[in-house]
Design a protein around this motif. Structure first.
Motif, short mmCIF file in Angstrom:
data_model
loop_
_atom_site.label_atom_id
_atom_site.label_comp_id
_atom_site.label_asym_id
_atom_site.label_seq_id
_atom_site.Cartn_x
_atom_site.Cartn_y
_atom_site.Cartn_z
N PRO A 76 39.18 49.84 21.19
CA PRO A 76 39.36 51.16 20.57
C PRO A 76 40.50 51.98 21.16
N HIS A 77 41.07 51.56 22.28
CA HIS A 77 42.14 52.33 22.91
C HIS A 77 43.50 52.08 22.28
N LEU A 78 43.62 51.12 21.38
CA LEU A 78 44.92 50.74 20.84
C LEU A 78 45.20 51.40 19.48
N ASP A 79 46.47 51.58 19.20
CA ASP A 79 46.96 52.04 17.90
C ASP A 79 47.22 50.80 17.05
N TYR A 80 46.62 50.74 15.86
CA TYR A 80 46.79 49.58 14.99
C TYR A 80 47.68 49.88 13.78
N GLY A 81 48.43 50.98 13.85
CA GLY A 81 49.34 51.32 12.77
C GLY A 81 50.54 50.39 12.71
N ILE A 82 51.26 50.45 11.61
CA ILE A 82 52.37 49.53 11.37
C ILE A 82 53.48 49.70 12.40
N ASP A 83 53.76 50.94 12.83
CA ASP A 83 54.85 51.13 13.79
C ASP A 83 54.52 50.51 15.15
N ALA A 84 53.29 50.69 15.60
CA ALA A 84 52.90 50.09 16.89
C ALA A 84 52.97 48.58 16.82
N CYS A 85 52.49 48.01 15.71
CA CYS A 85 52.50 46.54 15.58
C CYS A 85 53.92 46.01 15.42
N ALA A 86 54.78 46.76 14.73
CA ALA A 86 56.18 46.37 14.62
C ALA A 86 56.87 46.43 15.99
N ASP A 87 56.54 47.45 16.77
CA ASP A 87 57.13 47.55 18.10
C ASP A 87 56.64 46.42 19.00
N ASP A 88 55.41 45.94 18.78
CA ASP A 88 54.93 44.77 19.52
C ASP A 88 55.85 43.58 19.28
N VAL A 89 56.23 43.38 18.02
CA VAL A 89 57.08 42.25 17.66
C VAL A 89 58.41 42.34 18.38
N ASN A 90 59.05 43.51 18.34
CA ASN A 90 60.35 43.66 19.00
C ASN A 90 60.23 43.51 20.51
#
Length: 275
Positions: A76-90
């Motif tokens: 529950p502590h994580l952000d699952y929005g598209i920007d956070a997940c996109a930043d994970d990729v980079n």
């Protein structure tokens, strides 16, 4: 029998979280771009192993567990929005030093790949391959699969389910495919899946298409119901350089329905044959 190209699974700390990945092919393909594969909404990396095996014959290939799925960090502590997940990729690309990378995303993963390329300015990327991405968004028709399909199957998997129980959700899949999904679906954190599904309808991915910093290939499922001819026309208007390939006899989970057709859709776009 062709030898497996699987090398290992590992974890890396990138974008402030633990990201788990599987690697195929490896350094024997030095001098060629690496492939980073981003799966869909409820597909842990291991479920794409049969696809990565073939990519691994020609390319150093990485399959990522998106946050909230598989063995990557969740909770529950994580952000699952598209920007956070996109930043994970980079951040993953940077952490592993992938300076020449082809980013391949399926469904949700294709939307994350689009956003990652725009937010990262194409750093380290050579090309995007977008496999049947949802084209829903603000003011657009909804994604054809309903949220209960995902939530109900996840909740059942948390109790324990076998291939026969999974068949009710994926009736066309093989026994092997059903067993693997039944084994791993419980690793999909329900709030992450709900947030992603909401994002399918809230995030305007079309606004990113004119800004793509690298060449892109769009692969469309002929029987998927996700991308219609009018959607293809709009995508081409927004990004005239994009190439489109179709797999006529496949649903949204293209490799599961027509693996050879899936690889044929790449043509010579990657510079090396995938057969």
């Amino acid at each position: 029998m062709t030898a497996s190209t699987f090398l290992f699974g590992a974890n890396v700390h990138a974008n402030g979280i633990r990201q788990h990945y599987l690697r195929y092919g490896g350094g024997r393909h030095a001098g060629r771009p690496a492939i980073l594969l981003i799966p869909g909404i409820t597909s842990p990396a291991v479920t794409w192993g049969f696809v990565a095996e073939r990519f691994g014959r020609q390319f150093d290939t990485y399959v990522l567990d998106v946050r909230g799925r598989g063995l990557s960090e969740s909770g529950p502590h994580l952000d699952y929005g598209i920007d956070a997940c996109a930043d994970d990729v980079n951040a993953f690309i940077a952490a592993l030093g992938l300076t020449d990378c082809i980013l391949i995303g399926h469904s949700m993963g294709a939307r994350f790949a689009i956003r990652a390329s725009v937010r990262g300015g194409g750093e380290g990327l050579r090309q995007l391959v977008l496999i049947d991405p949802p084209v829903s968004g603000p003011g657009r028709r909804p994604y054809p699969s309903g949220l209960p399909w995902y939530v109900d199957s996840i909740r059942q998997s948390l109790k324990g389910m076998d291939a026969d129980a999974m068949r009710a959700f994926c009736p066309t899949w093989t026994e092997e495919q059903l067993r693997l999904r039944a084994e791993w679906l419980h690793t999909c954190y329900e709030p992450a899946i709900v947030r992603t599904y909401e994002g399918f309808h809230q995030d305007d991915i079309h606004a990113d298409l004119p800004k793509l910093p690298v060449p892109a290939l769009l692969i469309v499922a002929g029987r998927g119901g996700v991308i219609q001819p009018e959607d293809e026309e709009e995508i081409v208007r927004l990004q005239p350089s994009i190439r489109i390939a179709r797999v006529p006899n496949a649903g949204h989970m293209i490799p599961w329905d027509d693996l050879d057709g899936f690889f044929a859709a790449f043509g010579d776009s990657l510079g090396h044959p995938l057969a």
